[in-house]
Each structure stands twice: as C-alpha cells, then as structure tokens.
Design an enzyme around this catalytic site. Structure first.
Site, short mmCIF file in Angstrom:
data_model
loop_
_atom_site.label_atom_id
_atom_site.label_comp_id
_atom_site.label_asym_id
_atom_site.label_seq_id
_atom_site.Cartn_x
_atom_site.Cartn_y
_atom_site.Cartn_z
N SER A 99 0.84 -1.21 0.00
CA SER A 99 0.00 0.00 0.00
C SER A 99 0.87 1.25 0.00
O SER A 99 0.57 2.23 -0.69
CB SER A 99 -1.02 -0.01 1.15
OG SER A 99 -0.42 0.33 2.36
N ALA A 101 3.85 1.46 -1.35
CA ALA A 101 4.43 1.54 -2.70
C ALA A 101 3.41 2.12 -3.68
O ALA A 101 3.76 2.90 -4.57
CB ALA A 101 4.90 0.15 -3.15
N ASP A 142 7.30 2.38 5.94
CA ASP A 142 7.06 1.79 4.62
C ASP A 142 7.21 2.86 3.53
O ASP A 142 7.86 2.66 2.51
CB ASP A 142 5.64 1.21 4.53
CG ASP A 142 5.50 -0.09 5.31
OD1 ASP A 142 6.38 -0.39 6.11
OD2 ASP A 142 4.48 -0.78 5.11
O1 PMV Z 1 2.73 -5.11 6.81
P1 PMV Z 1 3.33 -3.85 6.31
O2 PMV Z 1 4.18 -4.02 5.09
O3 PMV Z 1 2.29 -2.77 6.11
O4 PMV Z 1 4.33 -3.29 7.45
C1 PMV Z 1 3.81 -2.74 8.63
C2 PMV Z 1 4.87 -2.35 9.60
C3 PMV Z 1 4.32 -1.99 11.00
O5 PMV Z 1 5.44 -1.69 11.82
C4 PMV Z 1 3.58 -3.15 11.62
C5 PMV Z 1 3.39 -0.79 10.95
C6 PMV Z 1 4.07 0.56 10.72
O6 PMV Z 1 3.36 1.49 10.30
O7 PMV Z 1 5.27 0.70 10.98
#
Ligand code: PMV
Length: 304
Positions: A99, A101, A142
């Site tokens: 999301s 990206a 992210d």
């Molecule tokens: O699952 P992903 O790729 O959206 O990664 C989330 C990472 C978290 O630390 C759980 C949430 C954040 O915003 O840092």
C-alpha cells in the site's frame, strides 16, 4: 513512469509505531504508475482489475485514499481530471509494503502529470495521506523506504538514515499464503499493550536494542550475527502475538535448510517471512524446503 518500491523490515516492525528504531530495506520490485487525461479522477489498478473513482466519502478505501492524495497534491491548483494507471509487481497484504508503494508511485505519477518536481519530503507527505486511509497509525517506515530505497535506519518523527552495510544480504522471501492486514495487526498489538503494558513494553525495548545490534552487524558485514538478530526478532514478534503457526513453521524449516536466521516481516498475522542465507547454494536448499511446504518463495538481494 513513476515507481514505488516494495520493502522488507529486517527488524523492529510494530515497535517502530511506538518510537523505537527499526531497519528496513527497499526491494527492486514494487509498483509502477502513470497518469493520463480522463473524464473524471480515476484509479485503474490493472492486475487487480480495479477501476475506482476518487471520492472522499466513498465506502471504498482505494477511492478515498486516491481522493485524499489528489486533494493534498493539487493544493488548490486548478487541475484537469486524471486517470492514474497502476501496475503492481508485489503481492498485496503480504507485509511487503504494497500500500505504501502504491501511494509513492501514484504521488510520483501525479507530479509527472502536473509537471512538478516536489522535494522528497513533500512527496512523502502526499504518499502518507494515501497510507493513512489504509492504516490508522502508520509509523511512516514503509513510505520512507519505498521512496528512497536502500537499507534504512528509521525512527518515527526523525529523518531516515541510509545505512551502508559492509555486505549485501541474500534473503529468501517466503509467502505464507495467509493474508496480513496491517490495520488489524497494529490494532491487535495496541490492545495487547493496553492489557499487558509491562510485557509489551519490554518486548518493544528488546526489539529496539536488537535494531542497534543489527546496525552494528551490518556495518561489520557480520552475516552470522545478523541471522541471530533475525531469530531474536522472531521471538519478539511471537511475544507480541503477530506470528502464526505457519510463519513459525516456515522459519523453522528455512533454518533447518541452512538459513542463518529467519523471521516474519511486516505486520504479521500472515504475509511473508524472510530468511537470511549465506550463499546461493544454501538459498537453493531453502527455496526447495519452502516449496515442499507449499509456499511460494523467491530470492532477493538487498544492501548492494
Ligand atoms: O505489513 P506492512 O508491510 O504494512 O508493514 C507494517 C509495519 C508496521 O510496523 C507493523 C506498521 C508501521 O506502520 O510501521
């Protein structure tokens, strides 16, 4: 054509939401986006067959997120309607930052369309307007790594820091096949933090300390130590309740096949795990072991 990278979190997911440091690495694959003239503001996500109109009051999160990004990006400039076409190369709901990206690629496509060269931090702000529609409390890691790539030290509210690892890391990415919802998992950790503040607080502290340990190991090029940090981070994620039996089993199988360490990556509850391998021979054995468990896996290199 604008691009937003996917990412893996090497250490510190969840703890990073609460201000602890984390380390993430950008992938070479992600999301490409391009804008063109249209009769209305519209987003077409090709491989998903999704075609949504921008609407801030929509029940459809994609339509709301696109409207939020357009409002923020146009900043009151008169603008003709735009269709952004998107090609997604990474699985969604898999912990690979799909999301974020999307937000980065769409913000980039909008800039190309408007003929703007916004500074990085402004583009990041735009992409975050998108990300907030999908998950209430993003740490920003992210989006930061999707935009900049490389291996990054990240602390919420601070400027991201590019790390220069002394060695590249070969990682086997393993998809558990279970969907992962970042919003749901972040909310689950928040509830656990309410219920068990001491346990969750000490787990966050341990994950933050591990990020420091991994940073030093990256600087020395010490793969064995980085692998140990992966395993310890996996324990921390189990204590937070975000791993699953399937992720645990895949990590265990990867270790027995020769991985130096393994852990879930991203929000968890499903999604992907990453296994660090020392060379391509071992990578082959880990890939085979994952295939024997019915899991899709592929090899990536980060930190080159
Ligand atoms: O699952 P992903 O790729 O959206 O990664 C989330 C990472 C978290 O630390 C759980 C949430 C954040 O915003 O840092």
């Amino acid at each position: 054509m604008a691009f937003g990278r996917g990412k893996v979190i090497l250490v510190g997911e969840h703890a990073v939401v609460y201000g602890h440091p984390a380390i993430a690495a950008g992938l070479d694959v992600g999301v490409h986006a391009q804008a063109r003239a249209s009769a209305d503001d519209r987003l077409c996500i090709r491989p998903w067959g999704r075609d949504v109109v921008a609407d801030e009051r929509s029940d459809e999160p994609l339509g709301r997120a696109f409207a939020a990004l357009l409002r923020s990006g146009r900043e009151g400039r008169p603008a003709s309607p735009v269709c952004v076409e998107v090609m997604v190369q990474i699985p969604a709901a898999a912990g690979l930052g799909c999301s974020a990206a999307l937000g980065v690629a769409i913000a980039g496509a909008l800039d190309e369309w408007l003929g703007l060269r916004r500074p990085l931090d402004e583009r990041e702000r735009l992409a975050l307007a998108w990300e907030r529609e999908f998950h209430g409390n993003p740490s920003g890691i992210d989006t930061a790594v999707s935009l900049r790539g490389g291996v990054m030290w990240y602390r919420r509210g601070q400027a991201p820091e590019a790390l220069r690892p002394a060695c590249a890391l070969l990682l086997v990415l393993v998809d558990s096949g279970q969907p992962s919802s970042t919003r749901e998992m972040v909310a689950r950790v928040a509830a656990r933090r309410e219920a068990q503040p001491a346990l969750v607080g000490s787990t966050f502290d341990a994950l933050g300390a591990l990020a420091g340990r991994m940073r030093e190991a990256l600087a020395r090029g010490d793969r064995d130590e980085i692998g140990r940090c992966f395993d310890a981070a996996h324990d921390g994620l189990c204590a937070l309740g975000v791993s699953t039996e399937r992720l645990d089993a895949l990590c265990e199988r990867a270790r027995s096949a020769g991985a130096l360490g393994a852990k879930p990556t991203g929000a968890g509850g499903g999604g992907c795990a990453i296994a660090l391998v020392g060379d391509e021979g071992r990578a082959g054995r880990v890939l085979e072991a994952c295939a024997a468990m019915g899991a899709r896996s592929w090899l990536v290199e980060v930190g080159r």
